[in-house]
Scaffold this motif. Structure first.
Motif, PDB file in Angstrom:
ATOM      1  N   GLU A 164     -35.071 -11.071  48.796  1.00 11.04           N
ATOM      2  CA  GLU A 164     -34.155 -10.005  48.387  1.00 11.04           C
ATOM      3  C   GLU A 164     -34.904  -8.689  48.161  1.00 11.04           C
ATOM      4  OE1 GLU A 164     -31.331  -8.866  44.568  1.00 11.04           O
ATOM      5  OE2 GLU A 164     -31.617 -10.990  45.040  1.00 11.04           O
ATOM      6  N   GLN A 167     -35.844  -7.351  51.597  1.00  6.41           N
ATOM      7  CA  GLN A 167     -34.685  -6.856  52.338  1.00  6.41           C
ATOM      8  C   GLN A 167     -34.206  -5.510  51.791  1.00  6.41           C
ATOM      9  OE1 GLN A 167     -31.778 -10.011  52.301  1.00  6.41           O
ATOM     10  NE2 GLN A 167     -32.993 -11.314  53.665  1.00  6.41           N
ATOM     11  N   LYS A 168     -34.335  -5.321  50.489  1.00  5.87           N
ATOM     12  CA  LYS A 168     -33.947  -4.043  49.873  1.00  5.87           C
ATOM     13  C   LYS A 168     -35.049  -3.012  49.982  1.00  5.87           C
ATOM     14  CE  LYS A 168     -30.673  -5.892  46.516  1.00  5.87           C
ATOM     15  NZ  LYS A 168     -30.384  -6.094  45.068  1.00  5.87           N
TER      16      LYS A 168
END
Length: 173
Positions: A164, A167-168
């Motif tokens: 996460e 991905q961010k």
């Protein structure tokens, strides 16, 4: 667009705020967000970066992992290494007591940390201020690194949290 008088007034306010420490906080926030180079370029001061010595917390910053864990530091470091991260980028406080006594305020406006992964921790911790927990304080107040909550710290939840963050575009291996 501001007129001349408004520009003067803004300049006066900014100079006062910068004298009281706002500049250091702004620079730290810009650096953490990976936008310091852009800001310095807009200011005509990009030469201050000195080439490749620019510190980017997304690439070099520590990733703090806090909370009661179902696994151990060695296994989590192995997961991180399998994802291309250096093991020395992580700080682990994987017990309930350690996360209760952790000084969360040291994370604020610190470019040493890229992100925080949090599992189960006590609600009653030091430096939580008027918030129900230190995590809520970090998620609410400006100047803290991004926080990812996990229900429990396991190898899989850690990998998911790291995915996460990548991905961010908040951390990079």
């Amino acid at each position: 667009m501001l007129n001349e008088m408004q520009m003067y007034e803004l300049s006066e306010v900014l100079m006062k705020e910068f004298a009281e420490g706002a500049l250091e906080k702004a620079i730290s926030s810009l650096n953490r967000a990976g936008k310091l180079a852009d800001w310095l370029e807009m200011m005509g001061l990009s030469q201050l970066l000195g080439g490749d010595i620019f510190y980017n917390p997304k690439i070099y910053g520590k990733i703090l992992v806090l909370g009661d864990s179902r696994t151990n530091k060695r296994h989590l470091t192995g997961v991180a290494k399998s994802m291309g991260f250096s093991g020395d980028r992580f700080e682990f406080f994987l017990d309930y007591d350690g996360s209760q006594k952790y000084n969360y305020s040291k994370l604020r406006y610190s470019d040493k940390y890229a992100a925080v992964i949090v599992g189960p921790i006590p609600h009653s911790t030091v430096n939580k201020g008027n918030y129900s927990s230190a995590i809520v304080a970090m998620e609410t107040e400006q100047g803290y690194p991004p926080v990812v909550r996990v229900e429990k710290i396991t190898n899989n939840s850690f990998r998911s949290a790291m995915d996460e963050l990548q991905q961010k575009n908040l951390v990079a291996a």
